[in-house]
Design an enzyme around this catalytic site. Structure first.
Site, PDB file in Angstrom:
ATOM      1  N   TYR A 107       0.831  -1.206   0.000  1.00 51.94           N
ATOM      2  CA  TYR A 107       0.000   0.000   0.000  1.00 51.94           C
ATOM      3  C   TYR A 107       0.862   1.252   0.000  1.00 51.94           C
ATOM      4  O   TYR A 107       2.083   1.184   0.167  1.00 51.94           O
ATOM      5  CB  TYR A 107      -0.959  -0.013   1.199  1.00 51.94           C
ATOM      6  CG  TYR A 107      -0.321   0.347   2.532  1.00 51.94           C
ATOM      7  CD1 TYR A 107       0.535  -0.517   3.197  1.00 51.94           C
ATOM      8  CD2 TYR A 107      -0.585   1.587   3.131  1.00 51.94           C
ATOM      9  CE1 TYR A 107       1.100  -0.178   4.423  1.00 51.94           C
ATOM     10  CE2 TYR A 107      -0.023   1.933   4.362  1.00 51.94           C
ATOM     11  CZ  TYR A 107       0.821   1.046   4.996  1.00 51.94           C
ATOM     12  OH  TYR A 107       1.386   1.385   6.200  1.00 51.94           O
TER      13      TYR A 107
ATOM     14  N   LYS B 124       6.399  -1.741   1.945  1.00 48.83           N
ATOM     15  CA  LYS B 124       5.206  -1.164   2.599  1.00 48.83           C
ATOM     16  C   LYS B 124       4.067  -2.176   2.465  1.00 48.83           C
ATOM     17  O   LYS B 124       3.140  -2.030   1.668  1.00 48.83           O
ATOM     18  CB  LYS B 124       4.872   0.211   1.998  1.00 48.83           C
ATOM     19  CG  LYS B 124       4.078   1.090   2.952  1.00 48.83           C
ATOM     20  CD  LYS B 124       4.139   2.553   2.553  1.00 48.83           C
ATOM     21  CE  LYS B 124       3.173   3.439   3.315  1.00 48.83           C
ATOM     22  NZ  LYS B 124       3.292   3.456   4.764  1.00 48.83           N
TER      23      LYS B 124
ATOM     24  N   GLU C 229      12.503   2.457  13.896  1.00 53.54           N
ATOM     25  CA  GLU C 229      11.572   3.532  13.517  1.00 53.54           C
ATOM     26  C   GLU C 229      10.422   3.533  14.504  1.00 53.54           C
ATOM     27  O   GLU C 229      10.476   2.859  15.538  1.00 53.54           O
ATOM     28  CB  GLU C 229      11.092   3.343  12.075  1.00 53.54           C
ATOM     29  CG  GLU C 229      10.420   2.006  11.816  1.00 53.54           C
ATOM     30  CD  GLU C 229       9.974   1.807  10.366  1.00 53.54           C
ATOM     31  OE1 GLU C 229       9.790   2.775   9.623  1.00 53.54           O
ATOM     32  OE2 GLU C 229       9.787   0.635  10.003  1.00 53.54           O
TER      33      GLU C 229
ATOM     34  N   LEU D  88      11.082   1.516   6.976  1.00 53.59           N
ATOM     35  CA  LEU D  88      10.512   2.034   5.742  1.00 53.59           C
ATOM     36  C   LEU D  88      11.233   3.334   5.377  1.00 53.59           C
ATOM     37  O   LEU D  88      11.454   4.177   6.251  1.00 53.59           O
ATOM     38  CB  LEU D  88       9.016   2.313   5.955  1.00 53.59           C
ATOM     39  CG  LEU D  88       8.285   2.731   4.694  1.00 53.59           C
ATOM     40  CD1 LEU D  88       8.058   1.529   3.785  1.00 53.59           C
ATOM     41  CD2 LEU D  88       6.957   3.390   5.028  1.00 53.59           C
TER      42      LEU D  88
HETATM   43  N1  PDD Z   1       2.829   5.113   7.450  1.00 55.94           N
HETATM   44  N2  PDD Z   1       7.526   3.841   8.905  1.00 55.94           N
HETATM   45  C1  PDD Z   1       6.356   3.174   8.965  1.00 55.94           C
HETATM   46  C2  PDD Z   1       6.341   1.810   9.558  1.00 55.94           C
HETATM   47  C3  PDD Z   1       5.180   3.764   8.473  1.00 55.94           C
HETATM   48  O1  PDD Z   1       4.012   3.082   8.524  1.00 55.94           O
HETATM   49  C4  PDD Z   1       5.231   5.085   7.941  1.00 55.94           C
HETATM   50  C5  PDD Z   1       4.021   5.794   7.414  1.00 55.94           C
HETATM   51  C6  PDD Z   1       6.474   5.745   7.904  1.00 55.94           C
HETATM   52  C7  PDD Z   1       6.625   7.136   7.322  1.00 55.94           C
HETATM   53  O2  PDD Z   1       6.595   7.091   5.921  1.00 55.94           O
HETATM   54  P1  PDD Z   1       6.077   8.346   5.066  1.00 55.94           P
HETATM   55  O3  PDD Z   1       6.839   9.525   5.512  1.00 55.94           O
HETATM   56  O4  PDD Z   1       6.360   7.985   3.661  1.00 55.94           O
HETATM   57  O5  PDD Z   1       4.594   8.506   5.378  1.00 55.94           O
HETATM   58  C8  PDD Z   1       7.596   5.080   8.393  1.00 55.94           C
HETATM   59  C9  PDD Z   1       1.612   5.602   6.851  1.00 55.94           C
HETATM   60  C10 PDD Z   1       1.365   7.066   6.995  1.00 55.94           C
HETATM   61  C11 PDD Z   1       0.451   4.727   7.276  1.00 55.94           C
HETATM   62  O6  PDD Z   1       0.661   3.542   7.388  1.00 55.94           O
HETATM   63  O7  PDD Z   1      -0.673   5.226   7.435  1.00 55.94           O
END
Ligand code: PDD
Length: 288
Positions: free
Chosen positions: A33, A147, A179, A203
């Site tokens: 996703y 992801k 993270e 991620l």
């Molecule tokens: N998640 N690490 C993880 C495990 C995440 O699920 C997310 C973001 C990030 C930050 O990535 P980005 O800056 O590209 O949003 C890091 C999204 C927002 C979610 O699962 O809703």
């Protein structure tokens, strides 16, 4: 108004969007996703999100069902058909519908779904006072660079934080920060900004990349380097970044104050640049 979503080639009201219970996303979490914010109906780093989608799809050996232009067109239509100037588009691709079997089925079409929701603004008091976090052991699998929609470990970790009145869990593996449950982690020590390097343990966040870019432009010293538990506990500032929560200052960690216990000066500075960048997107000044 009922939101309009995209499902397998059609735009339709959310209430009419249905998939089979044999979908491999539902039965096996066999899919990936993205979450892509848009401001003033302009996407935030769309190309970077679509590149990461391609990378995730390659990671699970699933061919991208759309070209870049097709994605751009679908996602743009979704923005226009839904309410709200600021929206977060969620898109998901699963391997498709087939009798349940772990190995890949042959000759099936992937399920492609996308929806858009108004972005919930970050609560003002989170920015004024900062947020609270706990450290938890990173119990996730070893391919966190993908992801994946298999988010059960992230769900349990976030919930453990929320159940104890915290906003996020900061994850530790072998005494190092990986993270957050759904965010990337930065620390400030002295004049230096630090974040763990990209690896299969985390991620590669699109917000993370922008924060690094903005920091370098502002001549803030920054380093992608391992962060030990000791570094985390002794940091002057801790920030969490993600598409939906932007850059959040962390002011408590396991009940103890971080730095002065107030959002730090470096966060104020970087958040200012970040908000200015967002405003330019809103005004359509960046094409991406
Ligand atoms: N998640 N690490 C993880 C495990 C995440 O699920 C997310 C973001 C990030 C930050 O990535 P980005 O800056 O590209 O949003 C890091 C999204 C927002 C979610 O699962 O809703």
């Amino acid at each position: 108004m009922i939101p309009i979503v995209y499902l397998n080639g059609a735009f339709l009201p959310l209430t009419e969007a249905k998939i089979s219970v044999l979908d491999r996303g539902f039965l096996l979490a066999d899919g990936v996703y993205e979450v892509i914010p848009a401001y003033g109906k302009h996407f935030f780093r769309l190309r970077a999100h679509l590149d990461r989608l391609e990378y995730s799809l390659q990671g699970i050996h699933l061919e991208n069902p759309m070209s870049l232009n097709q994605w751009q067109s679908i996602l743009q239509q979704l923005l226009l058909q839904n309410e709200g100037l600021d929206q977060a588009v969620y898109l998901q691709i699963t391997r498709g519908v087939a009798p349940r079997d772990h190995a890949f089925p042959k000759g099936i079409q992937p399920t492609v779904f996308a929806m858009s929701n108004p972005i919930k603004p970050v609560p003002e008091y989170w920015l004024q006072r900062g947020i609270s976090t706990i450290t938890l052991e990173d119990i996730r699998w070893q391919w966190c660079h993908i992801k994946s929609i298999a988010l059960l470990a992230n769900v349990l970790l976030r919930q453990e934080a929320v159940a104890t009145g915290m906003q996020e869990a900061i994850l530790l593996k072998d005494d190092q920060v990986t993270e957050g449950a759904a965010s990337n982690v930065f620390i400030v020590t002295g004049d230096q900004l630090r974040t763990p390097p990209v690896s299969s343990e985390l991620l590669s966040g699109i917000t993370r990349d922008l924060v690094l870019e903005l920091a370098r432009e502002a001549n803030i010293s920054c380093k992608e380097t391992k962060i030990s538990t000791h570094d985390l506990y002794h940091a002057d500032e801790i920030w969490l970044t993600s598409s939906t929560r932007e850059i959040l200052p962390v002011t408590t960690l396991n009940g103890a104050l971080v730095g002065t216990g107030k959002p730090g000066a470096k966060w104020q500075q970087l958040n200012h640049y970040y908000q200015a960048y967002k405003e330019k997107i809103r005004l359509g000044m960046y094409q991406n």
